[in-house]
Design an enzyme around this catalytic site. Sequence first.
Site, PDB file in Angstrom:
ATOM      1  N   LYS A  78       0.839  -1.201   0.000  1.00 24.70           N
ATOM      2  CA  LYS A  78       0.000   0.000   0.000  1.00 24.70           C
ATOM      3  C   LYS A  78       0.881   1.260   0.000  1.00 24.70           C
ATOM      4  O   LYS A  78       0.615   2.216  -0.729  1.00 24.70           O
ATOM      5  CB  LYS A  78      -0.943  -0.002   1.208  1.00 24.70           C
ATOM      6  CG  LYS A  78      -2.038  -1.061   1.081  1.00 24.70           C
ATOM      7  CD  LYS A  78      -2.825  -1.284   2.360  1.00 24.70           C
ATOM      8  CE  LYS A  78      -3.800  -2.455   2.208  1.00 24.70           C
ATOM      9  NZ  LYS A  78      -4.486  -2.820   3.446  1.00 24.70           N
ATOM     10  N   GLN A 115      -4.469  -1.500   9.749  1.00 28.90           N
ATOM     11  CA  GLN A 115      -4.375  -2.833   9.150  1.00 28.90           C
ATOM     12  C   GLN A 115      -4.946  -3.886  10.099  1.00 28.90           C
ATOM     13  O   GLN A 115      -4.568  -3.940  11.273  1.00 28.90           O
ATOM     14  CB  GLN A 115      -2.906  -3.137   8.812  1.00 28.90           C
ATOM     15  CG  GLN A 115      -2.680  -4.439   8.077  1.00 28.90           C
ATOM     16  CD  GLN A 115      -3.263  -4.454   6.659  1.00 28.90           C
ATOM     17  OE1 GLN A 115      -3.205  -3.472   5.925  1.00 28.90           O
ATOM     18  NE2 GLN A 115      -3.866  -5.561   6.270  1.00 28.90           N
ATOM     19  N   ASP A 123     -10.848   3.047   4.279  1.00 27.70           N
ATOM     20  CA  ASP A 123     -11.179   1.620   4.188  1.00 27.70           C
ATOM     21  C   ASP A 123     -12.694   1.414   4.152  1.00 27.70           C
ATOM     22  O   ASP A 123     -13.161   0.326   3.824  1.00 27.70           O
ATOM     23  CB  ASP A 123     -10.616   0.862   5.415  1.00 27.70           C
ATOM     24  CG  ASP A 123      -9.350   0.084   5.081  1.00 27.70           C
ATOM     25  OD1 ASP A 123      -9.104  -0.165   3.879  1.00 27.70           O
ATOM     26  OD2 ASP A 123      -8.609  -0.269   6.015  1.00 27.70           O
TER      27      ASP A 123
END
Length: 293
Positions: free
Chosen positions: A52, A96, A119
Amino acid sequence: MVVLDGKKVSNDIKDEIAVAVEKMTGNGDAIPHLAAVIVGEDGASLTYVGSKVRACQRVGFDSTLIQLPSDISEQALLQTIDELNHNDAIDGFIVQLPLPKHIDTQKILLAVDPKKDVDGFHPENFGKLALDMETFIPATPFGIMELIRRYDIETSGKHVVVIGRSHIVGRPISILMSRKGYPGDSTVTLTHSRTQNLSDITKTADIIISALGIPEFLTPDMVKDGVVVIDVGITRVPSEDHPKGYVIRGDVAYEALLGKASYMTPVPGGVGPMTIAMLLQNTLLARQRRNAV
Ligand code: NAD
């Protein structure tokens, strides 16, 4: 059979984002800045976060990686999130997953400012998704939608069978495919571990989206001719032949389905790269929405 080439499409999207960033720089606008928080040393999570951050560099975004020890307290993690929420230089950030067991994941995700929740995991954003409102669509379902769009796959009135009901893939993609518009307007069946006679259902599917994490689960006897197959699964299968000691497998018996499917995503190189591209797209959106106010 058409291969849904997520690697190629994700590169196209990254090129488009890079052009948008150049334009922003030319106009004197601030460039998008994504931060990623990782707790602990899990190998797969470190790999995902690393890709990412590299993807941010590729499109010209700023990025910040915050690595925290696995024994960090929930309170200290909440403090880090609060700082990111209030840091004006950061447009969006991700935490994460999975988090260590002593941390309440829901509490952490609730603490993220919905405007920076690229997200799309915050309940406010998930609710907006269900109500067709402006939001951040979680990157994996967003990537699936974009792949369908760019290959111009018909979805209206089609029977879409989703396998797996996770909050990050199965549930949101089932909602998205049932929404009005394109891609969408589908008749959706959401299946899961308690579903009975799954193959009776998958055999009637025009489009199958599989997100369960069992290697080569979907076999030719479970599908009809011409089916569109989107394979989200990523499982590390031990392999002595490979220097890493494992190979990546999807949920679909890809080779066996080649003669039956009309479109299919490979693993790797299908949904995986799309997920990263759409996280960048969400970060760009976060920046643009801030510019607009
Ligand atoms: P999960 O692991 O949280 O849950 C698995 C789901 O599969 C559950 O909803 C369960 O009900 C269902 N399931 C289990 N056994 C089943 C069976 N026999 N029949 C029908 N359904 C069954 O789900 P997840 O987090 O969405 O992950 C699924 C897979 O997708 C994993 O391999 C994961 O690594 C992968 N994944 C890939 C990406 C990507 O970017 N490509 C992103 C997220 C997840």
